[in-house]
Design a protein around this motif. Sequence first.
Motif, PDB file in Angstrom:
ATOM      1  N   THR A   1       2.121   5.152   4.906  1.00 44.69           N
ATOM      2  CA  THR A   1       0.772   5.922   5.795  1.00 44.69           C
ATOM      3  C   THR A   1       1.614   6.447   7.061  1.00 44.69           C
ATOM      4  OG1 THR A   1      -0.669   4.156   5.449  1.00 44.69           O
ATOM      5  CG2 THR A   1      -1.073   5.538   7.211  1.00 44.69           C
TER       6      THR A   1
ATOM      7  N   HIS B   1       0.968  -1.242   0.031  1.00 48.36           N
ATOM      8  CA  HIS B   1       0.070  -0.022  -0.054  1.00 48.36           C
ATOM      9  C   HIS B   1       0.753   1.158  -0.010  1.00 48.36           C
ATOM     10  CE1 HIS B   1       0.840   0.718   4.199  1.00 48.36           C
ATOM     11  NE2 HIS B   1       1.145  -0.456   4.435  1.00 48.36           N
ATOM     12  N   ARG B   2       0.303   2.320  -0.033  1.00 49.23           N
ATOM     13  CA  ARG B   2       0.880   3.620   0.323  1.00 49.23           C
ATOM     14  C   ARG B   2       1.532   3.800   1.501  1.00 49.23           C
ATOM     15  NH1 ARG B   2      -2.700   7.866  -3.216  1.00 49.23           N
ATOM     16  NH2 ARG B   2      -0.699   8.960  -3.638  1.00 49.23           N
TER      17      ARG B   2
ATOM     18  N   PHE C   1      -1.511  -0.460  -5.895  1.00 48.63           N
ATOM     19  CA  PHE C   1      -0.787   0.518  -5.024  1.00 48.63           C
ATOM     20  C   PHE C   1      -1.641   1.451  -4.529  1.00 48.63           C
ATOM     21  CE2 PHE C   1       2.323   3.932  -4.178  1.00 48.63           C
ATOM     22  CZ  PHE C   1       2.856   3.285  -3.114  1.00 48.63           C
ATOM     23  N   ARG C   2      -2.554   2.007  -5.085  1.00 48.45           N
ATOM     24  CA  ARG C   2      -3.388   3.042  -4.721  1.00 48.45           C
ATOM     25  C   ARG C   2      -4.283   2.687  -3.746  1.00 48.45           C
ATOM     26  NH1 ARG C   2      -5.473   7.312  -8.931  1.00 48.45           N
ATOM     27  NH2 ARG C   2      -6.098   8.076  -7.056  1.00 48.45           N
TER      28      ARG C   2
ATOM     29  N   ASP D   1       6.321   7.118  -1.454  1.00 48.88           N
ATOM     30  CA  ASP D   1       5.452   6.472  -2.531  1.00 48.88           C
ATOM     31  C   ASP D   1       6.168   6.186  -3.634  1.00 48.88           C
ATOM     32  OD1 ASP D   1       3.547   6.166  -0.801  1.00 48.88           O
ATOM     33  OD2 ASP D   1       1.973   7.742  -1.512  1.00 48.88           O
ATOM     34  N   ASN D   2       6.739   7.368  -4.177  1.00 45.60           N
ATOM     35  CA  ASN D   2       7.353   7.307  -5.495  1.00 45.60           C
ATOM     36  C   ASN D   2       8.473   6.115  -5.524  1.00 45.60           C
ATOM     37  OD1 ASN D   2       5.664   8.770  -6.741  1.00 45.60           O
ATOM     38  ND2 ASN D   2       6.759  10.557  -6.224  1.00 45.60           N
TER      39      ASN D   2
ATOM     40  N   LEU E   1       4.431  11.409  -0.421  1.00 50.78           N
ATOM     41  CA  LEU E   1       4.560  11.363  -1.887  1.00 50.78           C
ATOM     42  C   LEU E   1       6.065  10.883  -2.413  1.00 50.78           C
ATOM     43  CD1 LEU E   1       2.243  14.235  -2.866  1.00 50.78           C
ATOM     44  CD2 LEU E   1       1.668  11.648  -3.006  1.00 50.78           C
TER      45      LEU E   1
END
Length: 191
Positions: free
Chosen positions: A112, A109-110, A157-158, A136-137, A133
Amino acid sequence: MPSVKDGVHYDVVNGWISIGNQIKNITAIQFEKALCKISRKKIKKPIIVFLDGKMGGDVYACIKIGELMENSQTPIFTIATNVVFSGFFYILQAGKKRFATPETKLIFHRVTQYYENVGMNASDMLEGAEALLLLDNMQLSLFFKRGRPLKKIFELFRKEARLTSAQALKFKLIDGIVPKSSLNKMRKYAK
Protein backbone atom coordinates in the motif's frame (compact mmCIF):
# COMPACT_ATOMS: atom_id res chain seq x y z
CA MET A 1 14.08 -15.31 25.02
CA PRO A 2 15.25 -11.78 24.40
CA SER A 3 12.52 -9.21 24.75
CA VAL A 4 11.73 -7.76 21.35
CA LYS A 5 11.97 -3.99 21.66
CA ASP A 6 11.73 -1.18 19.14
CA GLY A 7 14.48 -1.26 16.56
CA VAL A 8 17.24 -3.84 16.18
CA HIS A 9 18.93 -5.57 19.11
CA TYR A 10 21.37 -8.46 18.99
CA ASP A 11 23.57 -10.82 20.96
CA VAL A 12 26.79 -11.87 19.22
CA VAL A 13 27.61 -14.60 21.75
CA ASN A 14 24.23 -16.34 21.55
CA GLY A 15 23.67 -15.61 17.87
CA TRP A 16 20.33 -13.83 17.85
CA ILE A 17 18.86 -10.61 16.46
CA SER A 18 15.49 -9.06 17.34
CA ILE A 19 13.52 -6.57 15.28
CA GLY A 20 10.55 -4.82 16.86
CA ASN A 21 7.77 -2.33 16.28
CA GLN A 22 8.29 -0.73 12.83
CA ILE A 23 10.80 -1.21 10.02
CA LYS A 24 12.48 1.92 8.72
CA ASN A 25 15.47 2.44 6.43
CA ILE A 26 17.73 2.61 9.49
CA THR A 27 16.40 -0.79 10.58
CA ALA A 28 17.89 -2.45 7.49
CA ILE A 29 21.25 -0.77 8.14
CA GLN A 30 21.22 -1.83 11.81
CA PHE A 31 20.21 -5.37 10.85
CA GLU A 32 23.07 -5.64 8.35
CA LYS A 33 25.58 -4.49 10.98
CA ALA A 34 24.25 -6.99 13.54
CA LEU A 35 24.28 -9.80 10.98
CA CYS A 36 27.88 -9.00 10.01
CA LYS A 37 29.02 -8.99 13.64
CA ILE A 38 27.39 -12.33 14.37
CA SER A 39 28.54 -13.86 11.08
CA ARG A 40 32.17 -12.92 11.83
CA LYS A 41 31.97 -15.22 14.86
CA LYS A 42 31.52 -18.14 12.43
CA ILE A 43 29.06 -19.88 14.69
CA LYS A 44 28.14 -23.38 13.57
CA LYS A 45 24.41 -23.05 14.25
CA PRO A 46 21.82 -20.86 12.52
CA ILE A 47 21.27 -17.29 13.58
CA ILE A 48 17.86 -16.76 15.21
CA VAL A 49 15.88 -13.63 14.24
CA PHE A 50 13.00 -12.76 16.59
CA LEU A 51 10.24 -10.63 15.04
CA ASP A 52 7.47 -8.63 16.68
CA GLY A 53 5.97 -5.87 14.61
CA LYS A 54 2.48 -4.45 14.74
CA MET A 55 3.26 -1.65 12.29
CA GLY A 56 5.05 -3.16 9.27
CA GLY A 57 7.17 -0.49 7.68
CA ASP A 58 9.16 0.62 4.67
CA VAL A 59 8.80 -1.99 1.92
CA TYR A 60 12.30 -1.42 0.53
CA ALA A 61 13.90 -1.84 3.96
CA CYS A 62 11.95 -5.11 4.39
CA ILE A 63 13.15 -6.36 1.01
CA LYS A 64 16.74 -5.45 1.93
CA ILE A 65 16.52 -7.39 5.21
CA GLY A 66 14.98 -10.35 3.38
CA GLU A 67 17.80 -10.34 0.80
CA LEU A 68 20.45 -10.15 3.52
CA MET A 69 18.89 -13.16 5.21
CA GLU A 70 18.57 -15.21 2.03
CA ASN A 71 22.19 -14.45 1.03
CA SER A 72 23.67 -15.12 4.47
CA GLN A 73 26.34 -17.85 4.58
CA THR A 74 24.96 -18.82 7.98
CA PRO A 75 21.36 -20.11 7.86
CA ILE A 76 18.82 -17.84 9.53
CA PHE A 77 15.75 -19.08 11.38
CA THR A 78 12.94 -16.58 11.99
CA ILE A 79 10.55 -16.62 14.93
CA ALA A 80 7.38 -14.54 15.15
CA THR A 81 6.86 -13.84 18.84
CA ASN A 82 3.63 -11.85 19.02
CA VAL A 83 2.34 -10.08 15.91
CA VAL A 84 3.99 -10.02 12.51
CA PHE A 85 2.27 -7.48 10.31
CA SER A 86 2.99 -6.62 6.70
CA GLY A 87 6.76 -6.20 6.22
CA PHE A 88 7.47 -8.30 9.31
CA PHE A 89 5.60 -11.17 7.65
CA TYR A 90 7.76 -10.72 4.55
CA ILE A 91 10.92 -10.94 6.69
CA LEU A 92 9.55 -14.00 8.49
CA GLN A 93 9.21 -15.73 5.11
CA ALA A 94 12.89 -15.11 4.29
CA GLY A 95 14.04 -17.42 7.10
CA LYS A 96 15.46 -20.81 6.18
CA LYS A 97 13.10 -22.17 8.85
CA ARG A 98 10.17 -20.12 10.11
CA PHE A 99 8.50 -20.47 13.51
CA ALA A 100 5.76 -18.76 15.50
CA THR A 101 4.44 -19.03 19.03
CA PRO A 102 0.89 -20.38 19.52
CA GLU A 103 -0.34 -16.86 20.33
CA THR A 104 1.23 -15.17 17.30
CA LYS A 105 -1.00 -13.32 14.86
CA LEU A 106 0.30 -13.25 11.27
CA ILE A 107 -1.02 -10.51 8.98
CA PHE A 108 -0.08 -9.86 5.36
CA HIS A 109 -1.50 -7.88 2.46
CA ARG A 110 -0.72 -6.21 -0.82
CA VAL A 111 1.71 -3.29 -0.80
CA THR A 112 0.00 0.00 0.00
CA GLN A 113 1.24 3.49 -0.85
CA TYR A 114 -0.14 6.64 0.77
CA TYR A 115 0.03 10.02 -0.93
CA GLU A 116 -0.54 13.36 0.73
CA ASN A 117 -0.78 16.64 -1.15
CA VAL A 118 0.88 15.18 -4.25
CA GLY A 119 -0.36 16.29 -7.65
CA MET A 120 -0.41 13.39 -10.09
CA ASN A 121 -1.38 12.97 -13.72
CA ALA A 122 -2.52 9.73 -15.38
CA SER A 123 1.05 8.71 -16.32
CA ASP A 124 2.25 9.24 -12.75
CA MET A 125 -0.61 7.12 -11.46
CA LEU A 126 0.11 4.31 -13.94
CA GLU A 127 3.80 4.30 -13.03
CA GLY A 128 2.88 4.17 -9.35
CA ALA A 129 0.47 1.28 -9.95
CA GLU A 130 3.13 -0.63 -11.93
CA ALA A 131 5.62 -0.18 -9.10
CA LEU A 132 3.09 -1.46 -6.55
CA LEU A 133 2.29 -4.48 -8.72
CA LEU A 134 5.99 -5.27 -9.05
CA LEU A 135 6.38 -5.16 -5.26
CA ASP A 136 3.29 -7.35 -4.85
CA ASN A 137 4.81 -9.89 -7.24
CA MET A 138 8.07 -9.89 -5.27
CA GLN A 139 6.15 -10.64 -2.09
CA LEU A 140 4.08 -13.38 -3.71
CA SER A 141 7.15 -15.09 -5.13
CA LEU A 142 8.59 -15.33 -1.61
CA PHE A 143 5.29 -16.56 -0.13
CA PHE A 144 4.90 -19.13 -2.94
CA LYS A 145 8.36 -20.66 -2.40
CA ARG A 146 7.05 -22.94 0.31
CA GLY A 147 3.47 -21.93 1.03
CA ARG A 148 0.65 -24.18 -0.21
CA PRO A 149 -1.93 -24.26 -1.70
CA LEU A 150 -0.93 -21.38 -3.97
CA LYS A 151 -4.51 -20.47 -4.89
CA LYS A 152 -5.47 -20.05 -1.23
CA ILE A 153 -2.38 -17.96 -0.45
CA PHE A 154 -3.13 -15.74 -3.44
CA GLU A 155 -6.73 -15.29 -2.22
CA LEU A 156 -5.49 -14.42 1.27
CA PHE A 157 -2.94 -11.99 -0.18
CA ARG A 158 -5.56 -10.10 -2.19
CA LYS A 159 -7.30 -9.12 1.03
CA GLU A 160 -5.62 -8.41 4.34
CA ALA A 161 -5.05 -11.92 5.67
CA ARG A 162 -5.11 -12.47 9.42
CA LEU A 163 -3.90 -15.92 10.39
CA THR A 164 -3.32 -17.79 13.60
CA SER A 165 -0.12 -19.81 13.96
CA ALA A 166 -2.09 -23.00 13.32
CA GLN A 167 -3.50 -21.60 10.07
CA ALA A 168 -0.06 -20.41 8.95
CA LEU A 169 1.32 -23.88 9.63
CA LYS A 170 -1.51 -25.46 7.63
CA PHE A 171 -0.65 -23.24 4.64
CA LYS A 172 3.08 -23.97 5.10
CA LEU A 173 3.82 -20.30 5.75
CA ILE A 174 5.69 -21.39 8.90
CA ASP A 175 7.58 -24.60 9.62
CA GLY A 176 6.60 -25.04 13.24
CA ILE A 177 4.93 -23.68 16.36
CA VAL A 178 7.05 -23.27 19.48
CA PRO A 179 5.79 -22.36 22.94
CA LYS A 180 7.05 -19.04 24.28
CA SER A 181 8.52 -20.91 27.22
CA SER A 182 10.93 -22.73 24.90
CA LEU A 183 12.20 -19.70 22.98
CA ASN A 184 15.24 -19.49 25.25
CA LYS A 185 16.09 -22.98 24.08
CA MET A 186 15.57 -22.29 20.37
CA ARG A 187 19.15 -23.23 19.71
CA LYS A 188 18.01 -26.88 19.83
CA TYR A 189 16.15 -26.25 16.55
CA ALA A 190 19.34 -24.91 15.02
CA LYS A 191 20.64 -28.18 13.63
